[in-house]
Design a protein around this motif. Structure first.
Motif, PDB file in Angstrom:
ATOM      1  N   THR A 165       7.595   9.205  -5.229  1.00 27.96           N
ATOM      2  CA  THR A 165       7.898  10.278  -4.277  1.00 27.96           C
ATOM      3  C   THR A 165       7.069  10.096  -3.015  1.00 27.96           C
ATOM      4  OG1 THR A 165       6.297  11.595  -5.519  1.00 27.96           O
ATOM      5  CG2 THR A 165       8.603  12.090  -5.883  1.00 27.96           C
ATOM      6  N   VAL A 166       7.646  10.503  -1.907  1.00 29.37           N
ATOM      7  CA  VAL A 166       6.910  10.516  -0.643  1.00 29.37           C
ATOM      8  C   VAL A 166       7.056  11.895  -0.001  1.00 29.37           C
ATOM      9  CG1 VAL A 166       7.061   8.043  -0.154  1.00 29.37           C
ATOM     10  CG2 VAL A 166       8.897   9.557   0.609  1.00 29.37           C
ATOM     11  N   ILE A 167       6.313  12.096   1.065  1.00 29.22           N
ATOM     12  CA  ILE A 167       6.364  13.388   1.760  1.00 29.22           C
ATOM     13  C   ILE A 167       7.762  13.574   2.344  1.00 29.22           C
ATOM     14  CG2 ILE A 167       5.396  14.744   3.657  1.00 29.22           C
ATOM     15  CD1 ILE A 167       2.885  12.810   3.400  1.00 29.22           C
ATOM     16  N   PRO A 168       8.447  14.672   1.986  1.00 31.06           N
ATOM     17  CA  PRO A 168       9.791  14.876   2.535  1.00 31.06           C
ATOM     18  C   PRO A 168       9.742  15.404   3.972  1.00 31.06           C
ATOM     19  CG  PRO A 168       9.213  16.662   1.045  1.00 31.06           C
ATOM     20  CD  PRO A 168       8.043  15.728   1.060  1.00 31.06           C
ATOM     21  N   GLU A 169      10.782  15.107   4.715  1.00 24.75           N
ATOM     22  CA  GLU A 169      10.821  15.565   6.110  1.00 24.75           C
ATOM     23  C   GLU A 169      11.282  17.001   6.222  1.00 24.75           C
ATOM     24  OE1 GLU A 169      13.144  12.806   8.424  1.00 24.75           O
ATOM     25  OE2 GLU A 169      12.042  11.116   7.581  1.00 24.75           O
TER      26      GLU A 169
ATOM     27  N   PRO B 195      12.031  20.964   4.103  1.00 23.36           N
ATOM     28  CA  PRO B 195      11.692  21.766   2.925  1.00 23.36           C
ATOM     29  C   PRO B 195      12.799  21.695   1.871  1.00 23.36           C
ATOM     30  CG  PRO B 195      11.863  23.147   4.915  1.00 23.36           C
ATOM     31  CD  PRO B 195      12.244  21.764   5.306  1.00 23.36           C
TER      32      PRO B 195
ATOM     33  N   LYS C  14      14.501   4.848   1.113  1.00 21.70           N
ATOM     34  CA  LYS C  14      14.173   6.271   0.899  1.00 21.70           C
ATOM     35  C   LYS C  14      15.469   7.054   0.689  1.00 21.70           C
ATOM     36  CE  LYS C  14      12.785   9.144   4.272  1.00 21.70           C
ATOM     37  NZ  LYS C  14      13.481  10.430   4.228  1.00 21.70           N
TER      38      LYS C  14
END
Lengths: 246, 159
Positions: free
Chosen positions: A187-191, A193, A135
Motif C-alpha cells: 500500500t502507498v499513500i492514496p491521493e 480520501p 499503482k
C-alpha cells in the motif's frame, strides 16, 4: 506494460545499471554526461547523500560511522516525465507517467547507456535492474483483494478484514540464479480520501556481476521486459484488467 | 525493528549536524527515530522516494491529521525538502527546550487557504518562546520563498 491498456497503471518505469569501473570514480562524469544529453534533459538537480555504517561493538553498543558518498545528479526532461540519474558507477533512466511504450523506452535506455559508456568506460555490469511500478486505486468499501489480484497475502479466516496497510514480497530466481524477479505488492499513500492505493512493483534484476557482457544488454533488456510483462499479467485478475479499460 | 536517530536522515544534514547530534542527550532530546529501512537503501524510483520522504517526515513530526497531511504533501511535494529543513532549523534554534514538534493540515475555504501548521511545543515561558521564534524567523525562515511560507506556518506553544 506491453499489453495495451487505455488507462495503464504504470506510474514509473526505470532501468538501473550498476557498473564495475575500470578506474576510480571521476567526479566529472555526471557533467560530461549532462553535456551530451542536455538537449533532451535540460533540468538538473543534485542529490546529496549521507551514508551510514552501523557496526556492533563489544558490550552491545552500536558504533555509527558516517560516510559521504559523491552526490548523485538528476537530469530531467523539461516536462519532468523522464529523467536520468547518475552517481558513482550507477546510471538510472526513469520514465514517469505517462509511460510511453517499451518500443520507445528501450531505445532511450540504450542511447543513454551508450553515452555513459563512451564517457566512463566501465569494465562491465555489476547489476542491472528493469523495474515497473504500477499503482492501482480502489474504493475502500467495495474492495476485495482477491477479486483483483492472484498474488496477495494469505490472511487467516478469523482475521479476515481488509488490511489498512500491507506489504508482500517474493524473490523468484531466473536463469539459474543469475537473475531474480522481485515481486512486491504494498500500500502507498492514496491521493484521495476513502481510496486504497496498491502498488505492484516488479523488478527484474541481474545480480551476478559481469555475467552479462556490455554488448549483450539489448537482449537482456528484451528478456527482462517479457518476464516482467508476463509476471504482471499473472498477478492480476480480469476484474483488475477492466480497471485499466482494456 | 532497529531504530536510529533522525539526525541521520539521509540527505538533509551535514557532517557538522551529525557531530552536534552526538552531543545531545538522547533521553531528553526532541529528536524522533527513523526505522533503519529508511537509511540503508537509496531509492531509485522518484515515485517511491516521494512516498518514503513523506513517511520519514512522520518520524520527525507528530502528525495531527496524518491522512490529510500525507495527501496534501503528495500534491505539494515542493514543500517536503523545506519541512526537513524546518525541523533541522527548529532544533538548531530551540535546542533542548523543545518538547515536541507537531504538524497539522488546515483548510479554510472562505479564506481560500490550504496549508500546514508546524507547532513547536516548548518548556519555556511565552516571552522566551517568542524570542526564539523571532530568531528562527530572522536567521532562516524569512529567507525562504513566499510560495513556501504561504503554505507553511510555524508557531510556538509553551506548555
Amino acid at each position: 506494460m506491453g499489453k495495451k491498456y487505455k488507462n495503464p497503471p504504470v506510474v514509473e518505469a526505470l532501468c538501473e545499471f550498476q557498473f564495475i569501473p575500470t578506474q576510480p570514480w571521476d567526479i566529472t562524469i555526471p557533467g560530461l554526461l549532462y553535456e551530451r544529453i542536455r538537449d533532451e534533459f535540460p533540468l538538473k538537480q543534485q542529490q546529496i547523500g549521507i551514508g551510514f555504517v552501523i557496526q556492533p561493538r563489544a558490550g552491545g553498543e552500536l558504533e555509527h560511522n558516517i560516510e559521504l558518498p559523491p552526490p548523485q545528479m538528476q537530469f530531467f526532461r523539461s516536462d519532468k516525465a523522464s529523467l536520468v540519474q547518475v552517481g558513482m558507477d550507477v546510471l538510472t533512466i526513469n520514465h514517469l507517467k505517462p509511460y510511453p511504450t517499451w518500443e520507445t523506452f528501450k531505445p532511450s535506455i540504450l542511447k543513454i547507456l551508450e553515452k555513459y559508456k563512451e564517457i566512463a568506460n566501465p569494465k562491465g555490469f555489476r547489476r542491472i535492474g528493469l523495474r515497473y511500478i504500477n499503482k492501482i486505486d480502489f474504493n475502500k468499501p467495495t474492495f476485495e483483494l482477491t477479486d483483483y489480484f492472484n498474488y496477495y497475502p494469505s490472511i487467516p479466516n478469523n482475521l479476515r478484514k481488509m488490511p489498512e496497510g500491507l506489504q508482500v514480497m517474493v524473490e523468484l530466481p531466473y536463469e539459474g540464479g543469475r537473475d531474480r524477479l522481485l515481486l512486491v505488492l504494498f500500500t502507498v499513500i492514496p491521493e484521495k480520501p476513502d481510496v486504497i492505493s496498491l502498488v505492484l512493483d516488479l523488478n527484474y534484476m541481474m545480480i551476478s556481476p559481469e555475467s552479462i557482457g556490455l554488448h549483450q544488454i539489448s537482449d537482456w533488456l528484451e528478456n527482462a521486459h517479457t518476464i516482467v510483462e508476463n509476471a504482471f499479467e499473472a498477478c492480476i485478475t480480469d476484474k483488475c484488467r477492466k480497471l485499466f479499460e482494456e | 525493528m532497529q531504530l536510529l536517530s533522525t539526525q541521520q536522515y539521509y540527505r538533509k544534514l551535514t557532517i557538522e549536524d551529525y557531530k552536534n547530534s552526538l552531543l545531545i542527550d538522547k533521553r531528553k532530546s526532541p529528536v524522533r527515530f527513523l526505522p533503519i529501512d529508511y537509511l540503508r537503501f537509496k531509492e531509485s524510483s522518484i515515485f517511491l522516494q516521494l512516498q518514503k520522504d513523506i513517511k520519514s517526515l512522520a518520524h520527525l513530526y507528530i502528525f495531527i491529521n496524518p491522512d490529510d497531511i500525507k495527501r496534501f504533501l503528495l500534491n505539494h511535494d515542493y514543500l517536503i525538502n523545506t519541512l526537513f529543513e524546518v525541523h533541522n532549523q527548529i532544533r538548531r534554534v530551540f535546542g533542548a527546550n523543545i518538547i515536541e514538534i507537531c504538524l497539522e493540515y488546515d483548510k479554510d475555504p472562505e479564506e481560500n487557504f490550504e496549508g500546514l501548521f508546524v507547532t513547536v511545543k516548548t518548556n519555556l515561558f511565552p516571552e522566551q518562546s517568542l524570542d526564539l521564534l523571532e530568531k528562527f524567523d530572522e536567521e532562516w525562515w524569512l529567507t525562504l520563498d513566499f510560495q513556501v511560507r504561504n503554505k507553511i506556518t510555524v508557531m510556538v506553544r509553551p506548555v
